[in-house]
Each structure stands twice: as C-alpha cells, then as structure tokens.
Scaffold this active site. Structure first.
Site, short mmCIF file in Angstrom:
data_model
loop_
_atom_site.label_atom_id
_atom_site.label_comp_id
_atom_site.label_asym_id
_atom_site.label_seq_id
_atom_site.Cartn_x
_atom_site.Cartn_y
_atom_site.Cartn_z
N CYS A 145 0.82 -1.21 0.00
CA CYS A 145 0.00 0.00 0.00
C CYS A 145 0.86 1.26 0.00
CB CYS A 145 -0.91 0.00 1.21
SG CYS A 145 -2.01 -1.40 1.20
N ASP A 146 1.91 1.26 -0.80
CA ASP A 146 2.72 2.47 -0.94
C ASP A 146 2.80 2.76 -2.43
OD1 ASP A 146 4.89 4.27 -1.31
OD2 ASP A 146 5.61 3.75 0.68
#
Ligand code: PLP
Length: 376
Positions: free
Chosen positions: A324-325
């Site tokens: 989730c980056d």
C-alpha cells in the site's frame, strides 16, 4: 534460469514469492573470475548475497570477502574464512566496530578521509589501509556516485597521515559503478591510482595494492561483455599506467558473482485498467520494491521476466508490487511488455535476481514476510 532451479520449482512448488539460488552458477562465476584474472585476489562483496551457503561455497573455493559491518565479518568467519581473508571495506565505520573487527583479527581497512584514518590508527593499530578515490560511475546502471571516496588529489595526504600514525599505507581503491557495462571504465581510475602511487613514492612511501572494486555485470535484458573482456581491459590499463611496476590487485565482485545464479518466482495478483480508454494495463505482482526488488528504483535495473504465456501477443504494462505504498511501482516510465493473455494467478519468473534482493527486502511492510530464499 538453470535446469536445477526449474526442477526445484517443479517438484517443491514453494509458496509465495521466493528466490532460488543455484550454487553451481556461483561456483562457475568464481572460477571464471579466478581463471580470467589469475594474479588478482577475489574479495566477494558480501552484501550482494550473504546467504550462509553462498559464503561457505566461496570460502571453500578460496575467495576472500569484502565486508561492510561487524555482522558481515562474523558471517564470513562463520562460513570458514580466516580473518586475513576479510577486508572491512566500508569507508564509514563506527570506531567501536573497527575495534571489534580488530579483535576478530581483521587487518585490512578502507578509508577516504583523515578522520577515518584516525579511528583505524586508534582502534586497529598497525593495520593496512587503502584509500578509496571518487569515481563518477559513468556508464554504470547503478552508479555509486559521490558518497564514497575522496578526490585523487587528496588521497596522498590521507595515506601519508595513515603512515605517520603507524598504519601501513597499503594502496588505493575505487568502484567504477555497479552493473558497469563499459569494460573501458577502469582505465581512468587505474591512471589516477598510478598517479597516487608515484606521488607517495616521492614522499618515500611505497604503496602495494590496487583494489579494482566491483562493477562486473549480470546479464539482464541486454547483453554484457564476458569476464575475460573485463580482465583484458583491466590488464591493459595496469600495463599502460603502471608499466613494469605491476601492483598487487584485488577485485570485489558482488553482482557479477551471484546475480545470474538466482531466479525469483512470483505471482500475478491483479491485472486491471484505470479507465475504459486505458491502453496500458496495470499488472500487480506479489513482490515489489519492498519485497526485494529495490533496484528497480528509478527503473535502474530492468529484470528479465518470464511467464508461462511467452510467445503470445505482447502489450505494454505498468508493473507494480503488492504493498500500500504508491512508490511500490517497478516499471511505469518505460512500461514493461508482457503477454496480453497474462492472468491473475499466473506464475512469473524474474531472472538475474541472485544479487541485491534478499538483503533489500523489508522486514514486514504491510505484514508481508521478507523474501524467502532457497539455496540449492
Ligand atoms: C557493493 C560493493 C561492491 C560490489 O559491487 P558490484 O557492483 O555488485 O560488484 C564492491 N566493493 C564495494 C566497496 C562495495 O561497496
């Protein structure tokens, strides 16, 4: 890809993303360096892949080890290397780590300034030091730039300081940049080293060694010169700049020793588009920048990726990792061409991943485990 890795993946079917390293390739690479450069000692750069099996094999074959920290020194010792075969090649060391290395028997240290020389003189008295000089890394796909080394003009002062403090001013080192595809890249650095040898001789100090660093490539998508071509170019450079006074030489291959020995097995987690008109698909793998593929930073290293659908029609994709980056995108500026038929759940093989993957893998970003590694 080797038959042994293919067979391992077929029979063991390991789950999740993982690296498989074939020791036969590491052995072959070590022997090709040793054969192409018979008068040069090999100091394997431990950071490229410090797995105990790789280190033990190299120790058994007679390799020396370039280390950057006390744990790396301990790993090399545990693998069977004696301390005379270990250099502490990081130019940025805490003094207590120098003291510990000295206690462990290490007597060869890198420096690039006077403050570092003073740490060594206090905590590793009498040791050999070599001064690292700057190299611009031109022509390298992963340049190491200005962080390490001093201007060649400054090196004699640093080495003379070492000599005055009772250390052995032993030589000069440089690194022409990692994944260096230009065999001519060593020439200018060898010329600088020869200049420093002459300047030191004028000051009454005889240097002995040139540390030629790493930079030897792995074959990714583009062809790379063979080890023998590097050996020839380096030998020509030494002859040109040192004439009959041939110095002792060492090399520190990391990527070139282990890169081509490893393959990562990964899986397609999602294939999607961002809008109906989008003609570039997004392909998300279960491994990304934080799972070990950090060298895709700025899309520097482009790995060969094989799928079960190779041969089908290709289309450009943005390739991304699972976390989730938003930085976890591997190739976007220059999209990666993959088969149109590629589907969720398909296995992909990322080749040339034996170097700089397991060590770059995050501990638990988003809860993902560090990259698993099997050495066969
Ligand atoms: C990382 C490193 C190496 C290995 O470089 P490769 O390009 O992977 O061969 C060699 N020497 C030093 C000092 C290093 O830091």
């Amino acid at each position: 890809m080797t038959d042994r890795i293919r067979e391992f993946l077929r029979t063991r079917r390991p789950d999740g993303p993982c690296l498989v390293v074939d020791l036969d390739v590491v052995r072959e690479k070590y022997l090709s360096f040793a054969k192409a450069m018979p008068d040069t000692r090999v100091f394997y750069a431990v950071k490229a892949n410090p797995s105990p099996e790789v280190l033990a094999l190299l120790a058994e074959l007679g390799s020396c080890f370039d280390t950057a920290s006390v744990p790396e020194i301990e790993m090399a010792l545990a693998a069977g290397a004696t301390p005379e075969r270990i250099s502490f090649g990081n130019t940025i060391k805490k003094e207590r780590d120098v003291a510990r290395a000295f206690e462990l028997g290490v007597r060869l240290y890198a420096v690039d300034c006077e403050a570092e020389v003073e740490k060594i003189a206090r905590s590793a008295p009498g040791s050999k030091v070599f001064c690292r000089i700057l190299s611009d890394g031109a022509g390298a796909e992963w340049p190491l730039s200005r962080k390490f080394g001093c201007d060649p003009e400054m090196a004699p002062r640093v080495l003379e300081h070492a000599h005055r403090l009772g250390l052995e001013a032993y030589g000069v080192s440089f690194h022409v940049g990692s994944q260096q595809r230009n065999t001519g890249a060593w020439d200018a650095a060898v010329a600088s080293a020869a200049g420093i040898f002459r300047e030191m001789a004028d000051r009454g100090i005889t240097l002995k060694m040139v540390n030629l660093g790493g930079g030897f490539p792995t074959r990714y998508l583009k062809n790379v010169p063979v080890v023998e071509a590097y050996a020839q170019a380096i030998s020509d450079a030494i002859l040109t700049h040192f004439g009959n006074h041939v110095p002792e030489t060492i090399i520190e291959p990391g990527r070139g020793m282990v890169g081509s020995a490893g393959v990562i097995k990964a899986e397609v987690g999602l294939v999607s588009k961002k809008s109906d008109g989008d003609d570039v698909r997004w392909v998300y793998l279960d491994i990304g920048k934080f799972g070990g593929l950090a060298e895709t930073m700025d899309e520097a290293i482009r790995y060969p990726i094989k799928t079960e659908r190779d041969g089908d029609e290709l289309a450009p994709c943005v390739l991304a990792g699972p976390t989730c980056d938003s930085a976890d995108v591997l190739y976007e500026k220059e999209p990666y061409w993959l088969p149109v038929s590629l589907e969720i759940g398909d296995e992909v093989l990322i080749e040339g991943t034996g170097a700089y993957t397991t060590t770059y893998s995050a501990v638990a970003f988003n809860g993902f485990s560090p990259l698993k590694s099997y050495v066969i």
